[in-house]
Design an enzyme around this catalytic site. Structure first.
Site, PDB file in Angstrom:
ATOM      1  N   GLU A  26       6.899   6.525  -0.656  1.00 24.54           N
ATOM      2  CA  GLU A  26       7.146   5.429   0.276  1.00 24.54           C
ATOM      3  C   GLU A  26       7.680   5.932   1.615  1.00 24.54           C
ATOM      4  OE1 GLU A  26       8.209   2.074  -3.135  1.00 24.54           O
ATOM      5  OE2 GLU A  26       9.781   3.392  -2.365  1.00 24.54           O
ATOM      6  N   ASP A 219       1.031  -4.046  -7.572  1.00 31.26           N
ATOM      7  CA  ASP A 219       0.562  -4.542  -8.869  1.00 31.26           C
ATOM      8  C   ASP A 219       0.944  -6.008  -8.984  1.00 31.26           C
ATOM      9  OD1 ASP A 219       3.188  -4.835 -10.641  1.00 31.26           O
ATOM     10  OD2 ASP A 219       3.392  -3.016  -9.450  1.00 31.26           O
TER      11      ASP A 219
END
Length: 253
Positions: A26, A219
């Site tokens: 990230e 997700d």
């Protein structure tokens, strides 16, 4: 009743922008885009870099995963910012990935938190609401100027993904199908779930610091969530970084 973090004042001195990410994947999109990157420094369990993107100085902190890592790193970053620039209130962002729970939220979208709760907090026997940490407000709300700038940070039409404000719920657990169903029932309107945002929001609330979490949906908290998360982390983290930088530029921090 929910409480709101302080609203930035455009007349105040230039603020320190703190960007918190849980994982190295990230942090990568920010490092790729940076025109200047300082040497990484260890601060407890976190890794800190001073970078510059489009002329904007950023304190990039890789916190580690979970509530305690996030809260510890956020506290250290705020203390550092106040020591370095005592005349200015720092501004904190959380970037990275999350699971999508809300209606219409799709993999690849970016959710900007309008409100934050801790879904593992349950002190209802003492009169608190589910999701409320004792002694804290029922939820933590993002700075209104940050939310007002979300539209300016949205991608061009036709890119196939959207930027959506919404409730971000945080848990000590990685949320998959069974826990996702419980979260949707107990917290109607939840848009996304992660493992850090509400902890960061609590620290920022306690320190009077504006905060917003900008999370790419990797997700949909389903049975395949662990695999989907791994497969989509790179692309969704990149979108999170794009939206966050656009938000910061729109706010002229």
């Amino acid at each position: 009743m929910s409480e709101t973090n302080p609203t930035p004042n455009p007349a105040e001195p230039t603020r320190t922008v703190i960007v918190l990410v849980a994982m190295e994947d990230e942090a990568v999109p920010f490092l790729r885009r940076a025109e200047r990157t300082g040497e990484p420094e260890a601060a407890g369990a976190s890794l800190v870099r001073s970078i510059e993107i489009d002329g904007l100085p950023i304190r990039l902190v890789q916190t580690g995963i979970g509530f305690v890592n996030a809260a510890s790193a956020t506290t250290a970053a705020i203390l550092w910012a106040r020591a370095a620039h005592p005349e200015a209130v720092p501004v904190v962002f959380s970037a990275g990935t999350a699971g999508g729970l809300g209606a219409g939220v799709e993999v690849g979208d970016v959710v900007v938190g309008s409100e934050y709760i801790n879904i593992d907090a349950d002190a209802r026997v003492f009169g608190y609401r589910l999701g409320q940490v004792p002694g804290m407000p029922e939820s933590y709300r993002a700075d209104p100027r940050m939310l007002a700038a979300v539209e300016l940070a949205s991608p061009p039409e036709g890119d196939g993904w959207h930027v959506r404000p919404g409730l971000i719920a945080s848990s000590y657990s990685f949320v998959t199908a069974d826990r996702a169903d419980i979260a949707r029932t107990e917290f109607p309107g939840v848009a996304a779930v992660d493992m850090e945002s509400s902890a960061i929001a609590q620290v920022c609330y306690s320190n009077g610091v504006p905060f917003a979490s900008v999370r790419g949906i990797s997700d949909l908290a389903s049975a395949t969530a662990p695999v989907d998360h791994v497969d989509n982390t790179s692309s969704t983290a990149e979108r999170s970084s794009r939206v966050l930088i656009a938000l910061a530029e729109a706010l002229r921090l």
